[in-house]
Motif scaffolding. Structure first.
Motif: not given
Lengths: 96, 126, 496
Positions: C36-41, C88-109
């Protein structure tokens, strides 16, 4: 909520009916919608796309990009259902 | 009176749409809201398809004779306007997709709260 | 070659990768995040390229399938779109980078389907912004909305209900937009924005056009959560997972404002929207009411994320009011504020996500002594807060400056008062958090609570870096605001 809904929908409906006053008559072959863009689809479909069905030629060729969007909408809805309804091992647990 | 006869399609779709709109706002049951949403979207489809209609013997937008030359040249007034039909194919798909997502969310809520009445769910959340 | 094809690539890369994401997740689940990070980049690179081309060579037209405009669909990219694409692309890239840990905590499966919908959401935003066709805009609006409903519904307790309410109101908004498209099609026979702009002036007296315009505006106002129609927003954004709210909260409302600008100034001519109808007057007062209401309701909140939602509602009032003032300076301010507000809201929601990740809680009272525990996060937060308040070196000051300057020129003192009032309220709002965070109130509670809180440390790097990038961007946009205005915004302002 009930009265509010009634008032809002009556106002919106009255406004829409007010808009119909200036509309071209229903089924008029010379209304603007029928003479600006669409004649090309009708007359040129055979020449330009080799498809006798104009709806097909517009759907898949002239405005094919819309159809890509449409397919994506379906994909989105499918993924949304998977995201929302999938329960990990839920079926097996329920059977026990 | 002439006004109504000339445009009754456009008036009927407004009435249908407002029935759906009222159900979306005022109904308490979530499934009834979803049904209202569907009526609302179907009314819009009816409106678009009405635009496409041409009086005076126009037929389906499919060419009937392939050699479109000479006296068989294609008359625009012979065929219905294809564009609104195409737009509505897309809109139908969109409305079905919305219906699917809405029902999925409703199922989620039913699993959690065992009810589909809006006020009972609101009570359960608080 | 790649430059010619860059406009569709921005959208198509993201769309096709969204379809491929489930396959990649099926192969190996942890490949999804780098993918996802690569695509948005890649998409960000394309959009920067497009922005650069637009600045140097002017408006880009791209014909889909080679069909000329009124018959086929075209992309029209001018300065306003190009700016939105980069945002849009820039901020979604930042959110994608950011999302890893919070997703692991909130929606692991459920990471795979979450990332798929994440990309579809971005596709929707990009498709809305880039197109020059009113019906195509509707299709992508629905893609963005549907994925938004699903992402929001996966949140905490009560999220499905919030998402359901958003779905009902959002569908009404989108259908009103579609109805407006139908009315315009009926009297002109065209769906292309530029073609409509040519055909419509002859019909400006028609009642059909009036109804179409009204339904466009009401539908878009529902999507952007303008004050009396904002009911869906606070619940939906508060209860959504942090990564989803950080993506949707900054972008959805701003994309709706972009649609509003397009409809008002591209599809219709400015003199229709400003002189012929009292639309701008209504918008001015709607904006003022939204600012006051958002500010007052933000003061009443004890939940951090919910407070931010009301700040967003007040910020929508800034932009709508700025367009409502209807002179070139104020509209320049409003467009600059779109840019600033995306960055600022993104910063606020990223910080909120970090705090939720660390504290498992977003009540303001839980933020004791937080400055000592998470110095970098809170430094970034301080920068964002200063920008929302409107302190000079940050970008928030400049857009507010143009808005105030424009409304003074138009003699609209109420709007000036509303803007200053909102700044004042923002000072109180953020000072309250800084006060709670700076002092150690743990002693006044119980020793136990203090010990429990002392385990909290600085955020993980994957969350911290995007936040700091946003804070840096706020300062950089502030410093370089003159060149942004002369190169981009001045061309985006419609000729009144």
């Amino acid at each position: 909520m009930k009265t509010l809904g009634l008032i809002v929908s009556i106002i919106a409906g009255a406004f829409l009916m007010y808009g119909t006053i200036d509309m071209p008559d229903w089924g008029d072959p010379n209304s603007p919608a029928s003479i600006h863009v669409s004649p090309r689809y009708i007359t040129n479909t055979e020449v330009e796309t080799a498809t006798p069905n104009m709806v097909t030629s517009v759907l898949a060729d002239y405005r094919g990009y819309d159809t890509l969007g449409e397919t994506t909408v379906i994909f989105t809805a499918g993924m949304a259902c998977i995201l929302l309804l999938r329960r990990r091992g839920g079926v097996r647990k329920a059977r026990r | 009176m002439d006004f109504i006869i000339a445009k009754y399609n456009y008036l009927i779709y407004v009435i249908l749409m407002m029935i759906g709109f009222y159900a979306m706002i005022a109904k308490n049951n979530l499934i009834k809201k979803i049904i209202g949403m569907n009526i609302f979207q179907t009314a819009i489809i009816l409106f678009f398809v009405s635009i496409a209609y041409k009086k005076g013997g126009a037929t389906l937008p499919i060419l009937t004779h392939a050699d479109a030359h000479g006296e068989h040249a294609i008359q625009v007034a012979q065929y219905l306007n294809p564009l609104p039909h195409v737009l509505m194919l897309t809109a139908i798909v969109v409305s079905i997709a919305t219906l699917g997502v809405a029902l999925a969310i409703a199922i989620m809520m039913y699993r959690k709260y065992h009810t589909l009445e809006e006020d009972e769910i609101l009570k359960a959340i608080k | 070659m790649i430059i010619e094809q860059a406009p569709p690539l921005i959208v198509i890369i993201v769309l096709m990768s969204a379809v491929a994401t489930p396959l990649i997740g099926w192969l190996r689940k942890d490949l999804c995040y780098p993918w996802v990070v690569l695509v948005l980049l890649a998409s960000t690179c394309c959009s920067v390229l497009v922005l650069n081309t637009v600045i140097h060579e002017g408006v880009i037209h791209y014909y889909m399938g080679g069909w000329l405009p009124p018959w086929g669909i075209e992309y029209v990219i001018d300065h306003l779109n190009a700016m939105m694409l980069v945002l849009i692309t820039g901020s979604s890239l930042l959110v994608a980078i950011y999302s890893k840990r919070s997703l692991e905590a909130e929606l692991p499966d459920r990471t795979v389907s979450f990332y798929t919908l994440f990309l579809l959401q971005v596709t929707g935003f990009l498709g809305i912004v880039i197109t020059g066709d009113v019906f195509n805009l509707y299709v992508f609006l629905e893609i963005a909305s549907l994925s938004g409903y699903a992402l929001i519904a996966t949140g905490e307790e009560g999220a499905p209900f919030a998402a359901f309410r958003y779905l009902i109101l959002g569908t009404v908004g989108a259908c009103f937009y579609l109805l407006g498209v139908g009315y315009l099609y009926m009297v002109t026979g065209s769906l292309n924005m530029a073609d409509l702009a040519e055909l419509l002036p002859a019909l400006y007296g028609s009642k059909v056009i009036l109804v179409a315009f009204a339904f466009f505006m009401v539908g878009i106002a529902l999507k952007m959560a303008l004050f009396p129609l904002h009911m869906w927003l606070p619940d939906a954004y508060t209860k959504a997972p942090s990564a989803a709210s950080a993506l949707i909260a900054p972008l959805m409302t701003k994309v709706a404002i972009y649609i509003m600008l397009r409809v008002m100034f591209t599809v219709f001519r400015p003199y229709f929207s400003i002189d012929l109808l009292p639309v701008t007057k209504i918008m001015l007062y709607a904006g003022i009411i939204a600012i006051f209401a958002g500010a007052v309701m933000a003061l009443a909140q004890r939940d951090f994320k919910r407070m931010l939602c009301y700040v967003v509602i007040a910020e929508v009032g800034y932009m709508v009011g700025g367009v409502g003032v209807a002179n070139a300076v104020a509209i320049k301010g409003a467009i600059l504020h779109i840019m600033n507000d995306v960055v600022m809201t993104l910063g606020l929601f990223l910080v909120a996500g970090i705090l939720a990740y660390k504290m498992k809680n977003h009540e303001i009272t839980a933020f004791d002594n937080i400055f000592k525990k998470m110095p970098f996060t809170m430094a970034a937060f301080l920068v964002v807060a200063l920008s929302v308040i409107g302190v000079p070196p940050t970008c928030g000051f400049f857009s507010k400056w143009y808005l105030i300057q424009g409304s003074v020129m138009a003699g609209n003192w109420t709007f000036v008062v509303a803007l200053l009032f909102s700044s004042l309220v923002n000072i109180i709002l953020f000072f309250r958090i800084i006060e709670t965070g700076y002092y150690d109130f743990g002693a006044s509670g119980s020793g136990h609570a203090h010990e429990e809180g002392s385990g909290v440390s600085e955020a993980p790097l994957s969350m911290l870096i995007p936040t700091i990038v946003v804070a840096a961007a706020i300062i950089l946009i502030g410093l370089y605001n003159q060149s942004i205005i002369t190169n981009i915004i001045n061309f985006a302002v419609p000729k009144l």
